[in-house]
Design a protein around this motif. Structure first.
Motif: not given
Length: 243
Positions: A14-35
Motif C-alpha cells: 500500500p502507498h498513500g490512501e488509495h495507491g499501491a507500489v507493485v513489483r512484477a516480474l517481466t519476461p525480458l526486463d526482469g523485476m519492475q516496480a511501479g505505482y
C-alpha cells in the motif's frame, strides 16, 4: 521510460490512501516496480494479487523515477488463495522472487519457470504434484544469482558415482563413500535433484532443507524475518500433509 509487457505480480505494498507500489516480474526486463493509482480500490485490488498474470504498462520520465503503472488482468490465480496450501505456496514463491531479484535485470528463465510452478500449483490435485517443482525453482533462484549448488561430482573425490549428500558449507555434492565421519553434518541429497522426475515426500522435505539453508545464508540475509516467515508457513502446511 515506456514499457508494455506481460508480467507476474510478485509483491504489492500500500502507498498513500488509495495507491499501491507493485513489483512484477517481466519476461525480458526482469523485476519492475511501479505505482498503481487506485491500486487499493475494489476494481483494481483483485487484479493486484501475487501470482496473477497481467498486461502491464509502465511510464516514467526518467529511469530513476518510480514508474506509473497500469494493469489489465490476463489470468487470475486469486481463487487459489482460499485454499491454505496453494495460497502458502504462491505467497512464498512470489515473496522470494520479489525479495531476491534486483530491478531491471532480465531473468527470462526465472520468469518461465515461476509461471510454470504457479501453473502447477493451480493444476495439481495435491501438493505432491508441485512441491518438487518448487524446490527446483528455489535451486534455480540460487543459481541465477550466483549461488548455485554443484551437484555434478563429489567435492572430496571428484567421482560422479553414488552421490548421496550435500555439504552445507560448500554447496557441493558428497558421495556416500566420502562422507565418513562428517555424515551427520551433511544434508541427504534427494535423487530427484540429480535426475529429475517425481519425488517422494521424504525427498521433497530433504530438498526443502537444502534450499532453505542456502537461501537464508546467501540471498535473504537482510530480509529473513519477513520473507522466510512465508516459507515457514508453507513448510509447516506441507508437514501436515506428510503426517
Amino acid at each position: 521510460m515506456h514499457l508494455i509487457t506481460q508480467a507476474l505480480i510478485c509483491a504489492v505494498r500500500p502507498h498513500g490512501e488509495h495507491g499501491a507500489v507493485v513489483r512484477a516480474l517481466t519476461p525480458l526486463d526482469g523485476m519492475q516496480a511501479g505505482y498503481v493509482r487506485g491500486g487499493r480500490s475494489r476494481r483494481v485490488r483483485p487484479v493486484l494479487v501475487p501470482g496473477n498474470v497481467v498486461q502491464a504498462e509502465y511510464r516514467a520520465r526518467t529511469e530513476e523515477q518510480l514508474a506509473q503503472l497500469s494493469v489489465e488482468l490476463v489470468h487470475s490465480r486469486a481463487p487459489l488463495l482460499s485454499e491454505a496450501l496453494p495460497a502458502a505456496a504462491i505467497e512464498w514463491v512470489c515473496a522470494l522472487t520479489a525479495a531476491a531479484l534486483p530491478e531491471g535485470q532480465a531473468y527470462p528463465r526465472l520468469y518461465e519457470v515461476l509461471d510454470g510452478v504457479l501453473s502447477a500449483v493451480e493444476a495439481a490435485p495435491s501438493a505432491k504434484g508441485w512441491a518438487a517443482a518448487l524446490v527446483r525453482y528455489e535451486l534455480l533462484i540460487l543459481a541465477e544469482l550466483g549461488f548455485g549448488l554443484d551437484l555434478s561430482e563429489c567435492a572430496a573425490t571428484g567421482s560422479r558415482a553414488n552421490l548421496a549428500y550435500v555439504s552445507p558449507k560448500s554447496g557441493r555434492a558428497v558421495s556416500a563413500e566420502a562422507a565418513g565421519e562428517y555424515i551427520d553434518r551433511l544434508f541427504p541429497l534427494p535423487l530427484f535433484l540429480l535426475g529429475g522426475g517425481a519425488a517422494e515426500w521424504d525427498e521433497i522435505c530433504d530438498g526443502l532443507r537444502i534450499t532453505g539453508h542456502f537461501l537464508a545464508r546467501d540471498i535473504l540475509i537482510e530480509r529473513q524475518a519477513d520473507v522466510l516467515a512465508a516459507r515457514e508457513r508453507l513448510v509447516e502446511r506441507l508437514r501436515r500433509v506428510v503426517r
